[in-house]
Design an enzyme around this catalytic site. Sequence first.
Site, short mmCIF file in Angstrom:
data_model
loop_
_atom_site.label_atom_id
_atom_site.label_comp_id
_atom_site.label_asym_id
_atom_site.label_seq_id
_atom_site.Cartn_x
_atom_site.Cartn_y
_atom_site.Cartn_z
N HIS A 1 -24.64 18.79 125.08
CA HIS A 1 -23.38 19.13 125.74
C HIS A 1 -22.89 20.52 125.34
O HIS A 1 -23.19 21.01 124.25
CB HIS A 1 -22.29 18.06 125.50
CG HIS A 1 -21.75 17.96 124.11
ND1 HIS A 1 -21.70 16.78 123.41
CD2 HIS A 1 -21.20 18.88 123.28
CE1 HIS A 1 -21.13 16.99 122.23
NE2 HIS A 1 -20.82 18.26 122.13
N GLU B 1 -20.55 16.31 128.86
CA GLU B 1 -21.58 15.40 128.37
C GLU B 1 -22.72 15.30 129.38
O GLU B 1 -22.56 15.71 130.54
CB GLU B 1 -20.96 14.01 128.14
CG GLU B 1 -19.85 13.99 127.09
CD GLU B 1 -20.37 14.02 125.65
OE1 GLU B 1 -21.45 14.60 125.41
OE2 GLU B 1 -19.69 13.49 124.76
N ASP C 1 -26.70 16.00 122.07
CA ASP C 1 -27.16 15.54 123.39
C ASP C 1 -27.17 16.67 124.42
O ASP C 1 -27.31 16.43 125.61
CB ASP C 1 -26.26 14.39 123.88
CG ASP C 1 -24.77 14.78 123.93
OD1 ASP C 1 -24.45 15.97 123.67
OD2 ASP C 1 -23.94 13.91 124.23
N ASP D 1 -11.82 23.29 124.80
CA ASP D 1 -11.47 21.87 124.97
C ASP D 1 -10.42 21.39 123.97
O ASP D 1 -10.11 22.09 123.00
CB ASP D 1 -12.74 21.00 124.87
CG ASP D 1 -13.71 21.51 123.80
OD1 ASP D 1 -13.25 22.13 122.83
OD2 ASP D 1 -14.92 21.30 123.95
C1 F6R Z 1 -16.24 22.40 120.60
C2 F6R Z 1 -17.19 22.05 121.65
C3 F6R Z 1 -18.44 21.28 121.38
C4 F6R Z 1 -19.14 21.66 120.07
C5 F6R Z 1 -20.37 20.77 119.87
C6 F6R Z 1 -21.05 21.07 118.57
O1 F6R Z 1 -15.15 23.14 121.11
O2 F6R Z 1 -16.93 22.38 122.75
O3 F6R Z 1 -19.33 21.48 122.46
O4 F6R Z 1 -19.51 23.00 120.13
O5 F6R Z 1 -19.98 19.43 119.90
O6 F6R Z 1 -20.21 20.69 117.52
P1 F6R Z 1 -20.51 21.17 116.02
O7 F6R Z 1 -20.39 22.62 116.00
O8 F6R Z 1 -19.43 20.51 115.19
O9 F6R Z 1 -21.88 20.68 115.70
#
Ligand code: F6R
Length: 260
Positions: A138, A143, A136, A67
């Site tokens: 995701h 989301e 959450d 992303d």
């Molecule tokens: C990042 C992504 C997100 C993160 C998630 C956890 O490329 O796709 O799904 O993996 O938000 O973020 P952290 O690792 O910062 O807790």
Amino acid sequence: MEIIIQSTPEDAAKVAALFIKQLIERKPNAVLGLATGSTPLGLYTELARMHREDGLDFSGVTTFNLDEYIGISSEHPASYHRFMQESFFSHVNVPTKNIHIPDGNTSNIPRFCERYEEQIRQAGGIDVQVLGIGHDGHIGFNEPTSSLASRTRIKTLTEETIVANQRFFTLGESVPHHVITMGVGTIMESQNCLMLAFGAGKAQAVASMAEGPITAMCPASILQMHRKTLLITDLPASSLLTKSAYYQHVYAHKPNWQRF
Ligand code: F6R
């Protein structure tokens, strides 16, 4: 889903890195799906060490990131282009032409997203997709209520994710509300998923993903239907799993031929 519980994030990162190392040694032109955020940092550090000290060669590897934010420059310190350059690509030898990260400044988002899917297909599909999990549930930036069959597309972040990611932006600067993300369906097509989760703050999401019902309210829960997902956690992130003793028993008694 195979669940591996390690004492610390450092131990977990080593297990994950070993999985990727063995894949690259078996298949030098492996296609890696990569994630950003805090979670994969230890994994990238360990892969960089393997490149430096053990000669792990990324010269045939192709990568696709999950992303990117829409509307900030790829030079912005919080962009995922910058993040990947600083935390991984500048430390290994993936050829620049093999690196793919969604372009958050494209003038035609639907066309870009279709092309991204096509590039993944042309590369032969993703061999292993690295994933973190949001509080959450995701994955990527899919989301809650994201279609579990979705493809690469634009998404609007939830307030919770915006707040969680504010730490990467300077004070007073707002987190973009829109992103381009691989879809849940795109992620589900990868041969292997390597999900990492660390810290007590992720315990609820981990339990919902691995042991809860499959629901778009926790997009990661669809990984229960994935052919080969490896979930590697530290102890705090595993604390709400009801069957953690079983997962630890399974890992400790894995036959030698199955170990990596
Ligand atoms: C990042 C992504 C997100 C993160 C998630 C956890 O490329 O796709 O799904 O993996 O938000 O973020 P952290 O690792 O910062 O807790």
